[in-house]
Design a protein around this motif. Sequence first.
Motif, mmCIF file in Angstrom:
data_model
loop_
_atom_site.group_PDB
_atom_site.id
_atom_site.type_symbol
_atom_site.label_atom_id
_atom_site.label_comp_id
_atom_site.label_asym_id
_atom_site.label_seq_id
_atom_site.Cartn_x
_atom_site.Cartn_y
_atom_site.Cartn_z
ATOM 1 N N PRO A 146 0.830 -1.213 0.000
ATOM 2 C CA PRO A 146 0.000 0.000 0.000
ATOM 3 C C PRO A 146 0.856 1.250 0.000
ATOM 4 C CG PRO A 146 0.013 -1.012 2.170
ATOM 5 C CD PRO A 146 0.722 -1.965 1.267
ATOM 6 N N GLY A 147 0.262 2.351 -0.427
ATOM 7 C CA GLY A 147 1.008 3.599 -0.513
ATOM 8 C C GLY A 147 0.800 4.534 0.647
ATOM 9 N N ASP A 148 -0.173 4.233 1.526
ATOM 10 C CA ASP A 148 -0.474 5.160 2.618
ATOM 11 C C ASP A 148 0.180 4.781 3.927
ATOM 12 O OD1 ASP A 148 -1.924 2.874 2.828
ATOM 13 O OD2 ASP A 148 -3.823 3.828 3.387
ATOM 14 N N ALA A 149 0.676 3.559 4.063
ATOM 15 C CA ALA A 149 1.297 3.116 5.318
ATOM 16 C C ALA A 149 2.218 1.942 5.011
ATOM 17 C CB ALA A 149 0.234 2.719 6.343
ATOM 18 N N PRO A 150 3.297 1.758 5.793
ATOM 19 C CA PRO A 150 4.227 0.660 5.528
ATOM 20 C C PRO A 150 3.701 -0.671 6.045
ATOM 21 C CG PRO A 150 4.980 1.929 7.415
ATOM 22 C CD PRO A 150 3.770 2.652 6.884
ATOM 23 N N VAL A 151 4.089 -1.746 5.367
ATOM 24 C CA VAL A 151 3.821 -3.108 5.824
ATOM 25 C C VAL A 151 4.990 -3.531 6.703
ATOM 26 C CG1 VAL A 151 3.391 -5.482 5.134
ATOM 27 C CG2 VAL A 151 2.539 -3.600 3.724
ATOM 28 N N ARG A 152 4.700 -3.909 7.942
ATOM 29 C CA ARG A 152 5.752 -4.220 8.903
ATOM 30 C C ARG A 152 5.998 -5.727 8.965
ATOM 31 N NH1 ARG A 152 4.299 -0.122 13.957
ATOM 32 N NH2 ARG A 152 4.886 1.813 12.869
ATOM 33 N N CYS A 153 7.257 -6.092 8.797
ATOM 34 C CA CYS A 153 7.673 -7.488 8.834
ATOM 35 C C CYS A 153 8.947 -7.595 9.662
ATOM 36 C CB CYS A 153 7.924 -8.028 7.420
ATOM 37 S SG CYS A 153 6.551 -7.815 6.263
ATOM 38 N N HIS A 154 9.358 -8.822 9.931
ATOM 39 C CA HIS A 154 10.663 -9.031 10.561
ATOM 40 C C HIS A 154 11.303 -10.281 9.980
ATOM 41 C CE1 HIS A 154 8.088 -11.569 13.196
ATOM 42 N NE2 HIS A 154 9.172 -12.300 13.348
ATOM 43 N N ILE A 155 12.625 -10.291 9.998
ATOM 44 C CA ILE A 155 13.420 -11.385 9.453
ATOM 45 C C ILE A 155 14.201 -12.030 10.590
ATOM 46 C CG2 ILE A 155 15.292 -12.006 7.881
ATOM 47 C CD1 ILE A 155 14.478 -9.665 6.119
ATOM 48 N N VAL A 156 14.161 -13.343 10.651
ATOM 49 C CA VAL A 156 14.903 -14.107 11.652
ATOM 50 C C VAL A 156 16.018 -14.868 10.942
ATOM 51 C CG1 VAL A 156 14.783 -15.939 13.379
ATOM 52 C CG2 VAL A 156 12.883 -14.329 13.137
ATOM 53 N N ARG A 157 17.224 -14.749 11.469
ATOM 54 C CA ARG A 157 18.384 -15.463 10.916
ATOM 55 C C ARG A 157 18.697 -16.673 11.799
ATOM 56 N NH1 ARG A 157 23.722 -11.991 10.531
ATOM 57 N NH2 ARG A 157 23.266 -11.872 12.771
ATOM 58 N N ARG A 158 18.823 -17.821 11.186
ATOM 59 C CA ARG A 158 19.160 -19.041 11.926
ATOM 60 C C ARG A 158 20.470 -19.589 11.387
ATOM 61 N NH1 ARG A 158 14.701 -23.504 11.754
ATOM 62 N NH2 ARG A 158 15.626 -23.960 9.711
ATOM 63 N N VAL A 159 21.465 -19.642 12.253
ATOM 64 C CA VAL A 159 22.798 -20.102 11.863
ATOM 65 C C VAL A 159 22.956 -21.543 12.319
ATOM 66 C CG1 VAL A 159 25.267 -19.701 12.047
ATOM 67 C CG2 VAL A 159 23.688 -17.761 12.085
ATOM 68 N N ASN A 160 23.240 -22.422 11.389
ATOM 69 C CA ASN A 160 23.447 -23.830 11.724
ATOM 70 C C ASN A 160 24.870 -24.038 12.223
ATOM 71 O OD1 ASN A 160 20.836 -24.585 10.797
ATOM 72 N ND2 ASN A 160 21.589 -24.543 8.681
ATOM 73 N N LYS A 161 25.015 -24.745 13.312
ATOM 74 C CA LYS A 161 26.334 -24.996 13.912
ATOM 75 C C LYS A 161 26.907 -26.325 13.420
ATOM 76 C CE LYS A 161 25.975 -21.315 16.495
ATOM 77 N NZ LYS A 161 26.843 -20.134 16.310
ATOM 78 N N GLY A 162 26.951 -26.498 12.112
ATOM 79 C CA GLY A 162 27.469 -27.740 11.568
ATOM 80 C C GLY A 162 28.991 -27.721 11.470
ATOM 81 N N TYR A 163 29.571 -28.917 11.477
ATOM 82 C CA TYR A 163 31.025 -29.040 11.381
ATOM 83 C C TYR A 163 31.463 -29.458 9.977
ATOM 84 C CZ TYR A 163 30.887 -28.807 16.461
ATOM 85 O OH TYR A 163 30.678 -28.397 17.753
ATOM 86 N N LEU A 164 30.537 -29.951 9.179
ATOM 87 C CA LEU A 164 30.886 -30.356 7.829
ATOM 88 C C LEU A 164 30.969 -29.132 6.930
ATOM 89 C CD1 LEU A 164 28.605 -33.506 7.421
ATOM 90 C CD2 LEU A 164 31.049 -33.426 7.984
ATOM 91 N N PRO A 165 31.835 -29.159 5.920
ATOM 92 C CA PRO A 165 31.937 -28.015 5.009
ATOM 93 C C PRO A 165 30.597 -27.751 4.319
ATOM 94 C CG PRO A 165 33.787 -29.510 4.714
ATOM 95 C CD PRO A 165 32.835 -30.207 5.622
ATOM 96 N N GLY A 166 30.197 -26.517 4.311
ATOM 97 C CA GLY A 166 28.960 -26.132 3.667
ATOM 98 C C GLY A 166 27.714 -26.311 4.516
ATOM 99 N N SER A 167 27.872 -26.783 5.764
ATOM 100 C CA SER A 167 26.700 -27.012 6.608
ATOM 101 C C SER A 167 26.404 -25.845 7.535
ATOM 102 C CB SER A 167 26.902 -28.285 7.444
ATOM 103 O OG SER A 167 28.031 -28.128 8.313
ATOM 104 N N ASN A 168 27.237 -24.824 7.530
ATOM 105 C CA ASN A 168 27.026 -23.694 8.433
ATOM 106 C C ASN A 168 26.495 -22.458 7.716
ATOM 107 O OD1 ASN A 168 29.328 -23.235 6.993
ATOM 108 N ND2 ASN A 168 30.551 -22.494 8.729
#
Length: 424
Positions: free
Chosen positions: A166-188
């Motif tokens: 919409p043009g009269d008011a902002p749409v409010r959202c939020h982003i959550v980041r989840r970091v994987n604690k993997g030990y294999l290459p490419g898993s983090n």
Amino acid sequence: NQPSTMNQPSTMNQPSTMNQSTNQPRPSAAPPALDRHTMAMYAERRSFNISGDGHGAAQRRVPDGRVRGFDEPETDFGVGDRRQRQGPEPEGVAELRRDLEAHGLVDEFDPNEGRHPMEVAAERERARRIEAAAKLGPKAKRIAERPEAARVDASDKRVFLTRPGPGDAPVRCHIVRRVNKGYLPGSNYPEYFLYLDGPGAKPGDPTNEAKFLLSARKRKKSKSSNYVISLDEEDMARQSGNFFAKLRSNFVGTEFTLYDKGSKPGEKPDGKSAGLAPREDLGAVTYQYNVLGTRGPRKMKGFIPGVDENGQRAKFVATTRDGAHGILDCHKHGRSDDLIALTNKSPRWNEQMQAYCLNFNGRVTHASVKNFQLVDESDEDERVVLQFGKVGKDMFTMDFQWPMSALQAFAICLTSFDSKLACE
């Protein structure tokens, strides 16, 4: 073709017309053409009722949007009743009114005409709250003046994600980041999840009514940053039916392009691309090189397809693998007729805080190089189209409005997460 008798001057006090013929109709005359002088006079009068008191009485606005004189009671009388109470109209007013009516114009102007009564009532209530907060101090007034969140219908997720906000008011959202604690290459590789804020949500403290919209992850074994955007929280496979879009960067991470799930240019319509239309460019982001390594925020530009008044988006389809006729190619070659160019709002250095600062209206609480606000380059008022900022260790707010969609906003925010050695 005769003018209405309601608009004729009163004849009660006129001399008798018994000796005059009353049966012969008056010849119909075409409405006079309004010259520039008459139109200028009408432009001055259109914000006010044509006063019938003959002496230019002072006038004031009342809550229903009309304009009345101070001596007029605040009752909902019609225009004809008000003219009868005011007595005979001064010379020239009746002729001007007939001219306006002949051209389809009215002698009153309602500033709220065409607006929903609930919208008008909400605007007045907001003005009342700001006025009450101003009595408590400047800080309370600033909080009351913060833009309210838009009310949107996200029941059809696919439509909502691609439709401009919409043009009269902002749409409010939020982003959550989840970091994987993997030990294999490419898993983090981290994963990102976009949610639509529910009622009563605060920055960094979302409610249980938050609605999941999109997820994204970085593809493994890719030479450049390549994000898969999915409609599901768990299923982020490229071959899945939940695959919705893709974000890809160049090798140094200074240029990003957002694509839909269509087929690549020149790809044969078989296998996983069977039945898919050629992919469209939905947006692009560029970051300026920081060759000298000077201290300061990132400088970025965004480009999205133009949107008409009906919300229809211009189409950009690359014809070759290197992006010919795509959004970035059109920008670099000056073909920007159907493009909306966005730039990040320049922050100011705050000596007291020893940091670059922007006014996020309370939606950002942590300093970060990732925080930004995007405005239209052609907008002199610098209305914020998209703002993104940190509110926790792994939580960020994202607010967008017209002409940007939720998918475009999410993709642009993903570019801010990506590391950029050439821009830091």
